[in-house]
Motif scaffolding. Structure first.
Motif, mmCIF file in Angstrom:
data_model
loop_
_atom_site.group_PDB
_atom_site.id
_atom_site.type_symbol
_atom_site.label_atom_id
_atom_site.label_comp_id
_atom_site.label_asym_id
_atom_site.label_seq_id
_atom_site.Cartn_x
_atom_site.Cartn_y
_atom_site.Cartn_z
ATOM 1 N N ARG A 197 0.821 -1.205 0.000
ATOM 2 C CA ARG A 197 0.000 0.000 0.000
ATOM 3 C C ARG A 197 0.857 1.258 0.000
ATOM 4 O O ARG A 197 0.315 2.367 0.021
ATOM 5 C CB ARG A 197 -0.926 0.010 1.224
ATOM 6 C CG ARG A 197 -1.993 -1.070 1.198
ATOM 7 C CD ARG A 197 -2.970 -0.948 2.364
ATOM 8 N NE ARG A 197 -2.309 -1.155 3.643
ATOM 9 C CZ ARG A 197 -2.161 -0.210 4.572
ATOM 10 N NH1 ARG A 197 -2.622 1.004 4.379
ATOM 11 N NH2 ARG A 197 -1.540 -0.480 5.710
ATOM 12 N N ARG A 233 8.392 -1.283 3.294
ATOM 13 C CA ARG A 233 7.858 0.031 3.689
ATOM 14 C C ARG A 233 6.389 -0.034 4.095
ATOM 15 O O ARG A 233 5.813 0.955 4.520
ATOM 16 C CB ARG A 233 8.034 1.023 2.535
ATOM 17 C CG ARG A 233 9.495 1.299 2.222
ATOM 18 C CD ARG A 233 9.636 2.152 0.981
ATOM 19 N NE ARG A 233 9.043 1.490 -0.189
ATOM 20 C CZ ARG A 233 9.011 2.026 -1.398
ATOM 21 N NH1 ARG A 233 9.498 3.233 -1.589
ATOM 22 N NH2 ARG A 233 8.476 1.372 -2.412
ATOM 23 N N SER A 235 4.070 -2.145 6.589
ATOM 24 C CA SER A 235 4.114 -3.143 7.667
ATOM 25 C C SER A 235 3.024 -4.201 7.536
ATOM 26 O O SER A 235 3.102 -5.239 8.181
ATOM 27 C CB SER A 235 3.966 -2.445 9.026
ATOM 28 O OG SER A 235 4.950 -1.452 9.162
ATOM 29 N N LEU B 51 3.673 5.334 4.694
ATOM 30 C CA LEU B 51 3.298 4.427 5.784
ATOM 31 C C LEU B 51 4.425 4.350 6.815
ATOM 32 O O LEU B 51 5.598 4.475 6.463
ATOM 33 C CB LEU B 51 3.034 3.018 5.228
ATOM 34 C CG LEU B 51 1.854 2.883 4.262
ATOM 35 C CD1 LEU B 51 1.874 1.520 3.600
ATOM 36 C CD2 LEU B 51 0.538 3.106 4.995
ATOM 37 N N PRO B 52 4.076 4.111 8.060
ATOM 38 C CA PRO B 52 5.089 3.996 9.118
ATOM 39 C C PRO B 52 5.680 2.582 9.184
ATOM 40 O O PRO B 52 4.981 1.600 8.953
ATOM 41 C CB PRO B 52 4.283 4.284 10.388
ATOM 42 C CG PRO B 52 2.906 3.777 10.068
ATOM 43 C CD PRO B 52 2.704 3.975 8.588
ATOM 44 N N VAL B 53 6.964 2.510 9.474
ATOM 45 C CA VAL B 53 7.602 1.216 9.747
ATOM 46 C C VAL B 53 8.341 1.342 11.074
ATOM 47 O O VAL B 53 9.168 2.233 11.246
ATOM 48 C CB VAL B 53 8.580 0.814 8.622
ATOM 49 C CG1 VAL B 53 9.287 -0.493 8.972
ATOM 50 C CG2 VAL B 53 7.840 0.662 7.302
ATOM 51 N N LEU B 54 8.048 0.476 11.999
ATOM 52 C CA LEU B 54 8.568 0.603 13.361
ATOM 53 C C LEU B 54 10.076 0.337 13.428
ATOM 54 O O LEU B 54 10.563 -0.635 12.855
ATOM 55 C CB LEU B 54 7.821 -0.379 14.281
ATOM 56 C CG LEU B 54 8.240 -0.393 15.751
ATOM 57 C CD1 LEU B 54 8.051 0.973 16.391
ATOM 58 C CD2 LEU B 54 7.420 -1.437 16.511
ATOM 59 N N ASP B 282 -2.170 0.801 10.200
ATOM 60 C CA ASP B 282 -0.957 0.696 9.385
ATOM 61 C C ASP B 282 0.138 -0.113 10.073
ATOM 62 O O ASP B 282 1.159 -0.410 9.452
ATOM 63 C CB ASP B 282 -0.404 2.090 9.070
ATOM 64 C CG ASP B 282 -1.257 2.832 8.049
ATOM 65 O OD1 ASP B 282 -1.898 2.153 7.225
ATOM 66 O OD2 ASP B 282 -1.273 4.067 8.089
ATOM 67 N N LEU B 283 -0.043 -0.395 11.365
ATOM 68 C CA LEU B 283 1.004 -1.110 12.108
ATOM 69 C C LEU B 283 0.415 -2.363 12.749
ATOM 70 O O LEU B 283 -0.656 -2.317 13.348
ATOM 71 C CB LEU B 283 1.575 -0.199 13.194
ATOM 72 C CG LEU B 283 2.413 0.975 12.691
ATOM 73 C CD1 LEU B 283 2.538 2.032 13.768
ATOM 74 C CD2 LEU B 283 3.778 0.506 12.228
ATOM 75 N N LEU B 284 1.113 -3.446 12.628
ATOM 76 C CA LEU B 284 0.667 -4.680 13.276
ATOM 77 C C LEU B 284 0.915 -4.552 14.781
ATOM 78 O O LEU B 284 1.748 -3.757 15.209
ATOM 79 C CB LEU B 284 1.455 -5.866 12.717
ATOM 80 C CG LEU B 284 1.362 -6.034 11.197
ATOM 81 C CD1 LEU B 284 2.283 -7.149 10.731
ATOM 82 C CD2 LEU B 284 -0.072 -6.326 10.782
#
Lengths: 485, 489
Positions: A197, A233, A235, B51-54, B282-284
């Motif tokens: 996405r 990018r 998650s 999107l965010p990635v931790l 957006d985050l698991l």
């Protein structure tokens, strides 16, 4: 050449019967001729397309062509494209030129595909008719007084009228499958997480998934193969080995168990749709499949659950459109709050505002449990229903939409009527399953009818296989709207 | 009723900036001080579609903190969106943790007060959760407009929330100091308060002892221990005055003005935001496997409590000394390096010097121990010369000052060089001391007579004269002995 499947275009390009530049020009000229009537494209990128086609020609000449090298395609305007307007069908992003490419766009650029432009859509992918576009509705090539479906209406129209051989779309509640059905093309939405996405302007993050449009299942398989794949990018992107979605296309359908949810065949489905769907199912049985009745008892709750979860996520996702850093800002305003209010009031259309309001409401203190948490519970029940059904069948089939394309303006006054047109597609997104729609004949007024196939997680190959065998035995998918031949 | 009839109740929320190289959800650098918006990536400025990635490093630091305070590191925690509009909040929401934080529970033991009145107290922690920082609004640099700097947007924070366990501003400051020392000790935060790496919010209320909790007001963004103390003291007095005048406390958020020393209301409860928290799709969920915790545990440094116990047991230090020497990581490191160079037998002497002359000199020069011009090896060299009677404690102070000023060079034997160059070596030759003593006795007959008349004070004056004549180098014990035998003889 205009109507040729991808396999033929590939052969012609590789045999140098036509150059990628010539092929791109052919489609660009068709867009120029037809777009005033169809409004399928918001942006046509002739310059970028020709440059990409030129590069593709060099790659073909060097013997380094891949399956999509030199193949023209169109992107839904929800995908960010570097240096090209990305409006998302909204005045809010009417001036937004992305500084980066969406992951799906990057993959297709790397594959050598030639992007022709950006297609029309319901604003921020919210809608089922494409009437919510700030740039005016895209029109159905089978009857330009009718809607093409939505939200990926422009991509569906582009493929149906052969303004592009293939196109990308996104599907949050049916936005690939429903317009595919309405315009007589094939469209697939893969399992949630199969396509990244990243760079897709978010509507409802837990439901949004990129999908593919083509004239046939085989064309969709080729496009999806190039679009899919893990992306660090995103998650929620699934880390799985790459898959060739065309590998099982020719497998015989003998023994395939098709589940027919009784809830999808009750009242609400138009007679002409029912007739076409029944005939298509008879064809599947002729091909060796068996049909079995299954039940999705909670499917009726899909629309209310969706219209809590999707607006909730949207209300938050669309907060970034505040007029501060990019996008529309009101020309005149007083203080900060006034700037926000005016910019957003001017930048968003009515349906987007409606969903932001609904989403803000359901997340509010004191209502969260009653709406948002409850909807999440329904979502789990709906997903469980599908798993129970797949105990008895391999794929699920039914109508994609209860009716064929309706007249532009017909449902605009009643949002709930509009929402109900997605009754068969929405549950699939809530469960995160793959779904496909393929042409299954025509209803009243020679308007296309779509058949929806739903698979278990990662059963994209199986859905494409079933549709492909069906298309080997029928010619619905080869019919073209006469006005745009 | 007087002020003593009120009990003060304080809970602290501390935002500790985690010292990762990159941001919590993007690859942009977290370095401080760059030109505005040069460290803001597409994710940080919230372009459409990003999107965010931790950042695993941020999670690892949270685990380290959880282990250090004996908390539960949640096997599964959830990132949630906190929604509100502000120009320096680019997404229109902050990614934080709400219902399920990564660190749950835990406790810190603090030491409050000085000397005899000092006491220990255990403060219980509610939780610590990961979140991203916002950017900054710049209101001063632009005429009629505000600028936005998003360099800080997305910087990882650990928000550490205590129970309302503290009963005075002194306890609140002691807790904040202990926490500050701990996050630096376990190397998860640089603790730089001027740069905003460690910020405190204080929830303050007062009540009748034993009564129900009073209504609290939250003092936001206190970035020094002094301001923390001042703000709480002012707030407590204000609340007591208000209540004693028959008024009521309204729940509110207040700001502290360091110029006036007063707190003033920022917003009341009625204006409070409805943040519409919900899990970020957006985050698991953040899943932390036991193996990860075990690995972090294996890499943990010795914690202050354990080190303190070891100093008492192995080095024979007093509990007070051990506490002082483990109050900060830098002091502990300096002390340990000094002991390891001087030898364990000299630990007590090393401790005295680190806590005494070195601490005083650093304080005077307003320097951190890590920036001390005298390094541990040099101090150890000095301590060894005291221990082997090469110099006396008094001469050692002189040598130390020389070392501080760079005399003697930068090597470990700097003290020896100073002693040699300035001829400060202690005189222990009895003959030489006797000669000096005789000279002094001859020149100070008056004192001799006084001493013989029973004035003990006169003896000290004579010792002083001998030391002076020897330029401080005579061994004081020998001087005493010889002087007594001469006078007594």
């Amino acid at each position: 050449m205009i109507n040729a499947p991808l396999s033929e275009l590939r052969r012609a390009l590789d045999a140098r019967q036509i150059s990628a530049v010539e092929l791109a020009t052919l489609f660009l000229d068709r867009i120029d001729a037809a777009n005033p009537a169809l409004n399928a494209f918001i942006t046509v990128d002739r310059e970028g397309a020709l440059a990409a086609a030129h590069a593709a020609d060099e790659r073909i000449a060097a013997g380094r062509a891949g399956p999509l090298t030199g193949i023209p395609l169109a992107h839904k305007d929800v995908f960010c494209t570097e240096g090209v307007l990305t409006t998302c069908g909204s005045k809010m992003l009417g001036n937004f030129v992305s500084p980066y490419d969406a992951h799906v766009v990057t993959l297709l650029k790397n594959a050598g595909a030639v992007g022709l432009g950006k297609t029309n859509m319901d604003e921020f992918a919210m809608g089922s008719s494409n009437e919510n576009s700030h740039f005016g509705p895209a029109r159905n090539p089978w009857d330009t007084a009718r809607i093409p479906g939505g939200s990926s209406g422009g991509s569906a129209v582009a493929v149906a009228a052969r303004l592009a051989p293939i196109a990308t779309g996104t599907d949050t509640g049916g936005s690939v499958r429903q317009p595919a059905a309405m315009t007589g093309v094939t469209g697939i939405k893969p399992t949630y997480g199969v396509c990244s996405r990243y760079g897709m302007v978010a509507y409802a993050s837990s439901l949004d998934q990129a999908g593919a449009f083509g004239a046939s299942a085989a064309d969709c398989a080729a496009l999806l193969t190039a679009m899919a794949g893990f992306d660090e990018r995103d998650s929620t992107s699934l880390e799985r080995p790459a898959e060739d979605y065309a590998r099982d296309l020719d497998k015989p359908l003998t023994g395939l168990r098709i589940g027919l949810p009784k809830e999808f065949f009750g009242p609400g489905m138009a007679d002409d749709v029912r007739a076409a769907v029944d005939a298509a199912l008879a064809e599947y049985r002729k091909l060796g499949a068996t049909t079995v009745e299954v039940s999705l008892p909670n499917a009726k709750l899909a629309i209310p659950a969706y219209y809590v979860i999707a607006p909730a996520e949207a209300s938050s996702n669309l907060s970034r459109f505040d007029g501060v850093r990019y996008g529309h800002r009101a020309a005149e305003y007083g203080d900060l709050a006034d700037m926000y209010q005016k910019s957003r009031a001017q930048g968003f259309g009515a349906e987007v505002k409606r969903r932001i309001l609904v989403g803000t409401y359901v997340l509010s203190h004191g209502y969260y449990d009653a709406y948002y948490l409850k909807a999440q519970k329904l979502r789990r029940l709906i997903a469980q229903d599908f798993q129970a059904a797949f105990q008895h069948c391999d794929v699920i089939a039914g109508p994609t939409s209860p009716t064929t394309a309706w007249a532009i303006g017909e449902k605009s006054e009643d949002p709930v009527q509009m929402y109900l047109s997605d009754i068969y597609t929405i549950a699939v997104n809530l469960a995160g399953l793959p779904g496909l729609s393929h042409p299954a004949g025509f209803g009243a007024g020679d308007l296309p009818v779509g058949l929806q196939l739903i698979g278990d997680y990662f059963a994209e190959g199986r859905l494409l296989n079933a549709a492909h065998r069906f298309q080997q035995a029928t010619d619905w998918h080869t019919r073209r709207p006469a006005a745009f031949a | 009723m007087s002020r003593t009839d009120w009990e003060v109740v304080i809970g602290l929320e501390v935002h500790a900036q985690l010292n990762t190289a990159s941001k919590i959800f993007s690859a942009a650098s977290t370095a401080f001080g760059a030109e505005a918006n040069r460290q803001a990536s597409a994710v940080d400025i919230a372009l459409p579609g990003v999107l965010p990635v931790l950042n695993r490093g941020a999670v690892e630091r949270a685990i380290r903190f959880g282990l250090a305070i004996g908390a539960t590191v949640a096997p599964r925690s959830v990132f949630a969106r906190k929604n509100y509009f502000y120009p320096d909040l680019p997404k229109g929401y902050q990614i934080s943790q709400f219902e399920l934080p990564v660190v749950q529970g835990g406790a810190i033991t603090i030491r409050v007060g000085e000397g005899d009145k000092a006491y220990e107290k255990t403060v219980t922690l509610t939780r610590a959760h990961l979140e991203e920082d916002a950017g900054k609004s710049l209101h001063e640099d632009f005429h009629g407009m505000s600028g936005i700097d998003l360099n800080r947007a997305g910087t990882p924070l650990l928000e550490i929330v205590s129970e309302p366990d503290m009963r005075s501003s002194a306890e609140a400051v002691a807790y904040a100091r202990a926490l500050h020392a701990l996050v630096r000790w376990i190397d998860i935060c640089d603790g730089n308060m001027q740069e905003g790496s460690f910020r405190c919010d204080a929830n303050v209320s007062v009540r009748r002892p034993g009564g129900p909790l009073g209504t609290r007001r939250e003092i936001k963004n206190l970035n020094s221990f002094r301001f923390l103390q001042q703000a709480i003291d002012f707030e407590v007095q204000w609340q007591i005055d208000t209540l004693e005048d028959g008024g009521k406390i309204q729940q509110a958020t207040v700001l502290f003005d360091p110029d006036t020393g007063e707190t003033r209301m920022m917003r009341s409860k009625e204006d409070a935001h409805d943040y519409r928290y919900f899990p970020d799709p957006d985050l698991l969920p953040l899943v932390i496997e036991p193996a990860w915790i075990a690995r972090v545990q294996g890499e943990m440094p010795e914690l202050p409590g354990a080190m303190k116990a070891r100093f008492v047991e192995q080095l024979g230090l007093s509990a007070y000394d051990a506490t002082t020497l483990t109050a900060s990581k830098e002091v502990a490191e300096y002390f340990q390096a000094t002991v390891s160079a001087a030898g364990q037998a000299l630990a007590k002497l090393c401790a005295n010097w680190v806590m005494g002359d070195l601490a005083a000199r650093l304080n005077k020069a307003e320097l951190d121990i890590a920036d001390s011009p005298v390094d541990p090896a040099q101090l150890a060299g000095l301590v060894r010369r005291i221990a082997d009677n090469t110099i006396s404690n008094n001469i050692a102070r002189k040598v130390f000052e020389a070392l501080w000023n760079g005399e003697g060079g930068t090597e470990a034997d700097a003290a020896d060089r100073v002693i040699d160059a300035q001829g400060l070596k202690q005189v222990t030759d009895s003959g030489a001391i006797e000669a000096i003593v005789e000279e002094v006795l001859a020149a100070n007959q008056k004192s001799v007579e006084e001493f013989r008349a029973g004035k003990e004070k006169a003896f000290n004056a004579l010792v002083g004269q001998v030391m002076k004549a020897s330029k401080g180098k005579a061994n004081p014990a020998q001087v005493n002995e010889i002087l007594r035998s001469k006078l007594g003889g």
